[in-house]
Write an enzyme that holds these catalytic residues in place. Structure first.
Site, PDB file in Angstrom:
ATOM      1  N   GLU A   1     -12.248 -50.660  14.432  1.00 55.76           N
ATOM      2  CA  GLU A   1     -13.108 -51.005  15.568  1.00 55.76           C
ATOM      3  C   GLU A   1     -14.170 -51.981  15.110  1.00 55.76           C
ATOM      4  O   GLU A   1     -14.650 -51.902  13.969  1.00 55.76           O
ATOM      5  CB  GLU A   1     -13.772 -49.750  16.143  1.00 55.76           C
ATOM      6  CG  GLU A   1     -12.792 -48.780  16.776  1.00 55.76           C
ATOM      7  CD  GLU A   1     -13.447 -47.454  17.125  1.00 55.76           C
ATOM      8  OE1 GLU A   1     -14.623 -47.250  16.702  1.00 55.76           O
ATOM      9  OE2 GLU A   1     -12.806 -46.626  17.766  1.00 55.76           O
TER      10      GLU A   1
ATOM     11  N   TYR B   1     -10.442 -59.870  10.602  1.00 52.87           N
ATOM     12  CA  TYR B   1      -9.381 -58.918  10.911  1.00 52.87           C
ATOM     13  C   TYR B   1      -8.157 -59.624  11.501  1.00 52.87           C
ATOM     14  O   TYR B   1      -7.017 -59.265  11.185  1.00 52.87           O
ATOM     15  CB  TYR B   1      -9.899 -57.845  11.871  1.00 52.87           C
ATOM     16  CG  TYR B   1     -11.136 -57.122  11.371  1.00 52.87           C
ATOM     17  CD1 TYR B   1     -11.374 -56.977  10.007  1.00 52.87           C
ATOM     18  CD2 TYR B   1     -12.079 -56.602  12.246  1.00 52.87           C
ATOM     19  CE1 TYR B   1     -12.522 -56.335   9.543  1.00 52.87           C
ATOM     20  CE2 TYR B   1     -13.226 -55.956  11.789  1.00 52.87           C
ATOM     21  CZ  TYR B   1     -13.442 -55.839  10.436  1.00 52.87           C
ATOM     22  OH  TYR B   1     -14.566 -55.218   9.978  1.00 52.87           O
TER      23      TYR B   1
END
Length: 365
Positions: A320, A332
């Site tokens: 997250e 990411y």
């Protein structure tokens, strides 16, 4: 009775000292580049058992507070704080160079301590002055005027840079040894405040030659629960809402949890904490110290984790990230994570503001 110990450099030592009789009752010393967190507690138990002393019999705790390695300094201070809290005792903290100086015979003066600080620098102290970090060539100009004795892991470098015959090398011990510095802890004043690490070099000071380095020199290893204090310290450097050591220890002890440290020459630069269950895994937190960013270290940590998870048969890895953290999202995405959902007003930000969390997933199969 006093218990003294050190984990600040490439050794681990502990000693029990009888202040009334002014003698060491038991002592241990072991050279080690790593593993201090695992070695310290058994070593303390060993000297306490040999001395025949129960922990409630201790009147004070002695520990070195640096300079030294990030992990080592934190390990010793965390143990000292824990014991002091449990026993309601005071802590005496002395700098590492003062502890090294305690190895030298009393008649060897003037005494210079030079400990290797890497990057062509040394931790330096002359005649008991407070330690400083500086280039070897600059330390030459701070030597006592008369011929001096020298100890420490940086001694050879300083001897080579100094005028011939200026420094006489001692062999009494280059690293702190609790057997020798325990007497200092018995005489130093105690403090009501818990000791703070003495690093000298600021954690966010970027070395001049740091630019251009890659993650190729970085080693990845799993972190133990005993290193929760280290992860907490790294987390505090990187986030406003830092997690405490107790919180890290609790998370690391959970079934399926795994933590990894990224190190360069034994100095921790980044870490990752993940948890797995039911064929999936989640990165709970990942951080790189400010001065070590943009070297691909976080990516190397995540790649290492992905490999370990594949070997274990897991198929998905989640993370997250705050919706406005574009840098982290780009990182990411570069690791093949894709957006799979959103959690509204998930993060509490400074000032009471709430921020959405973006859920991202990487397929491992």
């Amino acid at each position: 009775m006093l218990l003294a110990f050190d984990t600040s450099m490439a050794a681990c030592s502990a000693a029990v000292y009888d202040s009334a009789r002014m003698r060491v009752l038991a002592a241990r010393f072991a050279m080690m580049e790593r593993g201090h967190a695992d070695a310290l507690a058994p070593m303390i138990k060993s000297v306490m058992d040999e001395a025949g002393i129960a922990f409630p019999d201790l009147t004070r705790i002695g520990v070195t507070r640096g300079p030294g390695t990030f992990t080592g300094v934190r390990t010793g201070i965390a143990m000292a704080r824990g014991l002091a809290l449990a026993l309601d005792r005071k802590i005496v903290a002395l700098d590492t160079l003062a502890a090294i100086a305690a190895n030298a015979p009393k008649d060897k003066t003037p005494l210079v301590i030079a400990a290797d600080a890497r990057r062509d620098e040394i931790y330096f102290s002359a005649q008991g002055a407070a330690p400083i970090v500086l280039p070897v060539k600059e330390a030459v100009h701070r030597l006592p005027l008369e011929q001096s004795f020298i100890l420490g892991t940086g001694a050879e470098a300083l001897i080579a840079a100094a005028p011939e015959g200026r420094l006489i090398r001692l062999t009494a011990g280059n690293l702190p040894d609790a057997r020798n510095f325990a007497v200092l802890c018995a005489t130093y004043p105690v403090s009501d405040d818990p000791p703070e690490p003495l690093y000298l070099r600021p954690p966010d000071a970027k070395p001049q030659h740091q630019g251009g380095k890659s993650a190729a020199q970085i080693a990845i290893r799993q972190a133990s629960v005993n290193e929760a204090q280290v992860l907490s310290a790294l987390h505090a450097e990187c986030f406003d809402n830092a997690w405490g050591a107790a919180e890290f220890a609790k998370l690391m002890a959970m079934p399926g949890a795994a933590a990894y440290l990224a190190l360069e020459a034994d100095e921790p630069l980044a870490f990752l904490l993940a948890r797995q269950a039911a064929g999936e895994a989640e990165i709970l937190t990942i951080a790189t110290r400010p001065f070590a960013r943009r070297r691909g270290i976080a990516g190397k940590l995540m790649s290492h984790l992905a490999h370990e998870l594949r070997e274990a048969g897991l198929v998905q890895l989640f993370i997250e990230v705050a919706a406005d953290n574009s840098a982290a999202r780009a990182l990411y995405e570069g690791q093949d994570f894709t957006v799979t959902g959103k959690r509204k007003a998930y993060y509490e930000m400074p000032g009471g503001r709430r921020e959405d969390a973006i859920v991202m997933m990487k397929a491992l199969a």
